[in-house]
Design an enzyme around this catalytic site. Structure first.
Site, PDB file in Angstrom:
ATOM      1  N   ILE A   1     -33.159  14.420  14.813  1.00 48.86           N
ATOM      2  CA  ILE A   1     -34.400  14.736  16.044  1.00 48.86           C
ATOM      3  C   ILE A   1     -35.093  15.920  15.014  1.00 48.86           C
ATOM      4  O   ILE A   1     -36.686  15.722  14.856  1.00 48.86           O
ATOM      5  CB  ILE A   1     -34.721  14.879  17.150  1.00 48.86           C
ATOM      6  CG1 ILE A   1     -33.340  14.135  17.792  1.00 48.86           C
ATOM      7  CG2 ILE A   1     -36.354  15.102  17.787  1.00 48.86           C
ATOM      8  CD1 ILE A   1     -33.283  14.097  19.704  1.00 48.86           C
TER       9      ILE A   1
ATOM     10  N   GLU B   1     -36.872  21.411  35.933  1.00 50.51           N
ATOM     11  CA  GLU B   1     -37.161  20.356  35.431  1.00 50.51           C
ATOM     12  C   GLU B   1     -36.844  19.454  37.235  1.00 50.51           C
ATOM     13  O   GLU B   1     -35.389  18.948  37.534  1.00 50.51           O
ATOM     14  CB  GLU B   1     -36.608  18.686  35.143  1.00 50.51           C
ATOM     15  CG  GLU B   1     -37.508  18.197  34.186  1.00 50.51           C
ATOM     16  CD  GLU B   1     -37.008  17.913  32.995  1.00 50.51           C
ATOM     17  OE1 GLU B   1     -37.161  18.295  31.872  1.00 50.51           O
ATOM     18  OE2 GLU B   1     -36.439  16.404  32.757  1.00 50.51           O
TER      19      GLU B   1
ATOM     20  N   ARG C   1     -28.034  27.027  12.225  1.00 48.30           N
ATOM     21  CA  ARG C   1     -26.633  27.623  12.400  1.00 48.30           C
ATOM     22  C   ARG C   1     -26.103  27.839  10.693  1.00 48.30           C
ATOM     23  O   ARG C   1     -25.731  28.090  10.498  1.00 48.30           O
ATOM     24  CB  ARG C   1     -25.364  27.234  13.221  1.00 48.30           C
ATOM     25  CG  ARG C   1     -25.817  28.439  14.793  1.00 48.30           C
ATOM     26  CD  ARG C   1     -24.529  27.389  15.498  1.00 48.30           C
ATOM     27  NE  ARG C   1     -25.144  26.379  15.908  1.00 48.30           N
ATOM     28  CZ  ARG C   1     -24.406  25.411  16.086  1.00 48.30           C
ATOM     29  NH1 ARG C   1     -22.936  25.763  16.518  1.00 48.30           N
ATOM     30  NH2 ARG C   1     -24.699  23.905  15.848  1.00 48.30           N
ATOM     31  N   THR C   2     -26.383  25.955  10.262  1.00 46.48           N
ATOM     32  CA  THR C   2     -26.315  25.746   9.018  1.00 46.48           C
ATOM     33  C   THR C   2     -27.380  25.380   7.828  1.00 46.48           C
ATOM     34  O   THR C   2     -27.984  24.846   8.505  1.00 46.48           O
ATOM     35  CB  THR C   2     -25.002  24.910   8.566  1.00 46.48           C
ATOM     36  OG1 THR C   2     -25.503  23.634   9.820  1.00 46.48           O
ATOM     37  CG2 THR C   2     -23.991  26.079   9.248  1.00 46.48           C
TER      38      THR C   2
ATOM     39  N   THR D   1     -39.540  19.496  23.137  1.00 45.12           N
ATOM     40  CA  THR D   1     -39.064  18.564  23.731  1.00 45.12           C
ATOM     41  C   THR D   1     -37.895  18.209  23.735  1.00 45.12           C
ATOM     42  O   THR D   1     -36.808  17.183  23.542  1.00 45.12           O
ATOM     43  CB  THR D   1     -39.436  16.934  22.703  1.00 45.12           C
ATOM     44  OG1 THR D   1     -38.840  17.878  21.446  1.00 45.12           O
ATOM     45  CG2 THR D   1     -41.381  16.575  22.732  1.00 45.12           C
TER      46      THR D   1
ATOM     47  N   ARG E   1     -35.127  21.319  25.468  1.00 46.68           N
ATOM     48  CA  ARG E   1     -35.155  21.343  26.996  1.00 46.68           C
ATOM     49  C   ARG E   1     -35.126  22.632  27.840  1.00 46.68           C
ATOM     50  O   ARG E   1     -35.728  23.054  26.431  1.00 46.68           O
ATOM     51  CB  ARG E   1     -33.177  21.277  27.281  1.00 46.68           C
ATOM     52  CG  ARG E   1     -32.151  20.588  27.170  1.00 46.68           C
ATOM     53  CD  ARG E   1     -32.806  19.798  27.987  1.00 46.68           C
ATOM     54  NE  ARG E   1     -31.174  18.324  27.980  1.00 46.68           N
ATOM     55  CZ  ARG E   1     -31.529  17.411  27.382  1.00 46.68           C
ATOM     56  NH1 ARG E   1     -33.058  16.763  26.933  1.00 46.68           N
ATOM     57  NH2 ARG E   1     -30.675  15.800  27.142  1.00 46.68           N
TER      58      ARG E   1
ATOM     59  N   GLY F   1     -31.082  19.300  13.409  1.00 47.56           N
ATOM     60  CA  GLY F   1     -30.273  17.765  13.455  1.00 47.56           C
ATOM     61  C   GLY F   1     -31.330  16.511  13.203  1.00 47.56           C
ATOM     62  O   GLY F   1     -32.412  16.484  12.661  1.00 47.56           O
TER      63      GLY F   1
ATOM     64  N   HIS G   1     -40.258  13.828  30.039  1.00 47.43           N
ATOM     65  CA  HIS G   1     -39.836  13.823  29.880  1.00 47.43           C
ATOM     66  C   HIS G   1     -39.304  12.409  29.473  1.00 47.43           C
ATOM     67  O   HIS G   1     -38.418  11.822  30.151  1.00 47.43           O
ATOM     68  CB  HIS G   1     -38.364  13.875  30.998  1.00 47.43           C
ATOM     69  CG  HIS G   1     -37.049  14.642  30.156  1.00 47.43           C
ATOM     70  ND1 HIS G   1     -36.308  15.520  30.483  1.00 47.43           N
ATOM     71  CD2 HIS G   1     -37.098  13.972  29.067  1.00 47.43           C
ATOM     72  CE1 HIS G   1     -35.122  15.430  29.786  1.00 47.43           C
ATOM     73  NE2 HIS G   1     -35.842  14.866  28.440  1.00 47.43           N
ATOM     74  N   ILE G   2     -40.163  12.314  28.438  1.00 50.08           N
ATOM     75  CA  ILE G   2     -40.473  10.542  27.970  1.00 50.08           C
ATOM     76  C   ILE G   2     -39.964  10.594  26.619  1.00 50.08           C
ATOM     77  O   ILE G   2     -40.184   9.852  26.141  1.00 50.08           O
ATOM     78  CB  ILE G   2     -41.743  10.103  28.536  1.00 50.08           C
ATOM     79  CG1 ILE G   2     -42.884  10.531  27.886  1.00 50.08           C
ATOM     80  CG2 ILE G   2     -41.563   9.789  29.683  1.00 50.08           C
ATOM     81  CD1 ILE G   2     -43.945   9.956  28.078  1.00 50.08           C
ATOM     82  N   GLY G   3     -39.521  11.537  26.275  1.00 48.60           N
ATOM     83  CA  GLY G   3     -39.093  11.550  24.704  1.00 48.60           C
ATOM     84  C   GLY G   3     -38.289  10.648  24.361  1.00 48.60           C
ATOM     85  O   GLY G   3     -38.884   9.894  23.241  1.00 48.60           O
TER      86      GLY G   3
HETATM   87  C1  GLV Z   1     -33.566  13.073  26.247  1.00 49.99           C
HETATM   88  O1  GLV Z   1     -33.608  14.624  26.284  1.00 49.99           O
HETATM   89  C2  GLV Z   1     -31.924  12.965  26.211  1.00 49.99           C
HETATM   90  O2  GLV Z   1     -31.136  14.355  25.520  1.00 49.99           O
HETATM   91  O3  GLV Z   1     -31.545  11.610  25.475  1.00 49.99           O
END
Ligand code: GLV
Length: 322
Positions: free
Chosen positions: A155, A270, A175-176, A239, A241, A153, A288-290
């Protein structure tokens, strides 16, 4: 004037936008399940965060006036979409904003774990003696290696572009099929990006990076079997889930040399982190600071507020989950 429940600490920019038109409740602290349950029956909109338990049971307590849940995040696995749809509650997220920032962080983890940056920094901070030494702290190069991206996707694609610039070949599972022209334009030296199935990705990749949403299909996608299928020299980056990975199986794999290392920004339970991970030198652990940059978080806040303002004015949401 509507009532907007803000379930977690929020940036002033969003609160100001909402307060001009509506009554805002919360926005300074996190709400636990009981607090959320006590408020949800009396609000028109919710500005939510990804740890809010907006499951079927919680949504059954919602007021019939609740028109929108504006999730200030990309992921929305904490929201029961089926119940939200049944109850005509619009759900929106913040697409198109945080992908570059999150890919930066995924790439940071990849560089940190392969170059042993956490270990090296801890050594300096511990004031241990060190000197330039040709034979120590030797890491792994990225160039010429294959990065396996699970989920191409926004990201995943941004991660692929970074990896291509570092001379990595990209394979991905999705998937595609995706348009990979932009990735392939980046570096004339790398091989064309290829879509493969997940077993081939796990067996072939030198590094695996997860960029899929958490769904029933991707829960524990990385488990004992998939870790065993990876190269023993491979690194795993997550990064996405935490629950996409069976964290117990990951600990076993890391302790037993089944894979070489991991870089994690997210965890299965988490904010708990399996204690064994904290003791390992072959992992890099972030909280969790992506998407956590000033600019990106501000844009996420503004879009989340704009979604609420639109819906409470009777307009269509700007970025609904379809
Ligand atoms: C972070 O994990 C988000 O989904 O924005």
């Amino acid at each position: 004037m509507g009532k907007v429940l803000v379930t977690a600490p929020q940036l002033p920019i969003a609160l100001d936008m909402l307060e001009k038109h509506h009554q805002v409740i919360g926005g300074n602290s996190f709400m636990d399940r009981a607090q959320l349950a006590s408020q949800i029956g009396d609000v028109d909109a919710i500005l939510s965060t990804l740890s809010d338990p907006l499951d079927g049971e919680m949504l059954s307590l919602a007021s019939s006036d609740l028109k929108i849940i504006s999730q200030c995040a990309a992921g929305y696995n904490n929201i029961d979409m089926e119940v939200a749809r049944k109850r005509n509650i619009a759900v929106t997220t913040t697409p198109g904003i945080l992908h570059e920032t999150t890919a930066d962080l995924a790439f940071t983890l990849l560089l940190m774990v392969t170059r042993r940056a956490g270990t090296a920094e801890r050594l300096v901070r511990a004031r241990k003696p060190w000197r330039y030494d040709h034979t120590v702290m030797l890491g792994t190069d990225l160039r010429g290696k294959t990065l396996g991206i699970v989920g191409l996707g926004q990201i995943g694609e941004a991660m692929a572009r970074r990896a291509a610039a570092f001379g990595m070949n990209i394979i991905y599972s999705a998937r595609t099929p995706k348009d990979t022209a932009q990735i392939d334009r980046i570096n004339p030296v790398t091989q064309p990006t290829r879509r493969v199935d997940t077993p081939e990705l796990l067996e072939t990749a030198d590094m695996v990076s997860l960029h899929c949403p958490l769904t029933p299909q991707t829960r524990h996608l990385i488990n004992a079997d998939s870790l065993a299928a990876m190269k023993d020299s491979a690194f795993l980056i997550n990064t996405a889930r935490g629950a996409c990975v069976d964290e117990k199986a990951l600990v076993f794999a890391l302790e037993n040399g089944i894979i070489a290392g991991a870089g994690l920004d997210v965890y299965e339970d988490e904010p708990q982190v399996t204690p064994a991970l904290l003791e390992m030198e072959n992992v890099v652990l972030l909280p969790h600071i992506g998407s956590a940059t000033v600019q990106t978080r501000a844009e996420m806040s503004v879009l989340s507020a704009r979604n609420i303002l639109a819906v409470l004015e009777g307009k269509a949401p700007l970025t609904p989950v379809k």
